[in-house]
Design a protein around this motif. Structure first.
Motif, short mmCIF file in Angstrom:
data_model
loop_
_atom_site.label_atom_id
_atom_site.label_comp_id
_atom_site.label_asym_id
_atom_site.label_seq_id
_atom_site.Cartn_x
_atom_site.Cartn_y
_atom_site.Cartn_z
N ASN B 27 0.83 -1.20 0.00
CA ASN B 27 0.00 0.00 0.00
C ASN B 27 0.87 1.26 0.00
O ASN B 27 1.61 1.51 0.95
N SER B 28 0.75 2.05 -1.06
CA SER B 28 1.56 3.27 -1.15
C SER B 28 1.17 4.29 -0.08
O SER B 28 1.91 5.22 0.19
N ASP B 31 2.34 4.31 6.08
CA ASP B 31 3.32 5.27 6.59
C ASP B 31 3.97 4.81 7.89
O ASP B 31 4.65 5.59 8.56
N SER B 52 7.42 6.55 7.79
CA SER B 52 7.72 6.80 6.38
C SER B 52 8.54 8.06 6.15
O SER B 52 9.04 8.29 5.04
N LYS B 68 10.69 3.87 -0.17
CA LYS B 68 9.29 4.11 -0.52
C LYS B 68 9.06 4.14 -2.02
O LYS B 68 7.96 3.88 -2.50
N THR B 69 10.11 4.44 -2.75
CA THR B 69 9.98 4.52 -4.21
C THR B 69 9.57 3.18 -4.79
O THR B 69 8.71 3.12 -5.68
N LYS B 71 8.58 0.62 -2.71
CA LYS B 71 7.79 -0.05 -1.68
C LYS B 71 8.49 -1.29 -1.15
O LYS B 71 7.96 -2.42 -1.18
N TRP B 94 -1.47 1.94 8.02
CA TRP B 94 -1.99 3.13 7.37
C TRP B 94 -3.34 3.51 7.99
O TRP B 94 -3.89 2.80 8.80
#
Lengths: 115, 112
Positions: B27-28, B31, B52, B68-69, B71, B94
């Motif tokens: 999930n982008s 965090d 994050s 994070k780029t 994941k 999240w």
């Protein structure tokens, strides 16, 4: 105790019987999770409770499985008409909910064996 | 989606070597990330977490890296010991209440 408590720790039941598994979360924790773990496998999400919100039941594998959480504290996972494939360790976890950047704490699990 | 009934991949590490355990999260919007260790017959226990807004965090003999780029999350264990033999799970969180979702897990076996 201060941790998540699950009972019983072991349960052997005959195929077709109903079972109830209990979870006492850490006091004040608003979030509660149930997971299932078969031998040598990962965590299979079952259900998530958060405060008074409607629970996320998306992981329950069939309508034989249900869970409730009374008074925002103790939770009971019920499996009706147990099958041999239900044999697994059932893990409960709780977390405070707020502050949100806090881990979930797991109980020791209930090992269910259906014979 | 949630990890469902997956057989665990295994990482064999020689005692004293460094271990790297990898996790791809889904999930982008996640965090908050956590690594758990599960020893045989016990429930998972917290090792280390990261938010994050960070890309690296160190603990005692452990380091968590977050990209994070792509994941991707990794756990590095320095000078692996026999007591490090366990299943390691990553989790992502999240939403306003920080709901956690767990990855499939990796079995780490430390050989003498």
């Amino acid at each position: 105790g201060a941790g998540v408590s699950q009972s019983p720790s072991n349960k052997v039941t005959e195929k077709g019987k109903d079972v109830e598994l209990r979870c006492d979360p850490i006091s004040g924790h608003t979030a509660l999770y149930w997971y299932r773990q078969s031998l040598g496998q990962g965590l299979e999400f079952l259900i998530y409770f958060q405060g008074n919100s409607a629970p996320d039941k998306s992981g329950l594998p069939s309508d034989r499985f249900s869970a409730e959480r009374t008074g925002g504290s103790v939770s009971t996972l019920t499996i009706q008409r147990t099958q041999q494939e239900d044999s697994a360790v059932y893990l409960c976890a709780s977390s405070p909910g707020q502050p949100r950047y806090t881990e979930a704490f797991f109980g020791q699990g209930t090992r269910l064996t259906v014979v | 989606g949630e990890s469902v009934g997956l057989h665990l991949p295994t990482l064999s590490v020689q005692e004293g070597d460094n271990s790297i355990i990898n996790c791809a999260y889904s999930n982008s919007a996640s965090d908050y990330f956590i690594w758990y260790k599960q020893e045989s017959g016990k429930g998972p226990q917290f090792i280390i977490d990261i938010r994050s807004n960070m890309d690296k965090r160190q603990g005692q003999r452990v380091t968590v890296l977050l990209n994070k780029t792509v994941k991707h999350l990794s756990l590095q264990i320095a000078a692996t010991q026999p007591g490090d033999s366990a299943v390691y799970f990553c989790a992502e969180g999240w939403g306003s209440w920080g709901k956690l979702q767990f990855g499939a897990g990796t079995q780490v076996v430390v050989t003498p």
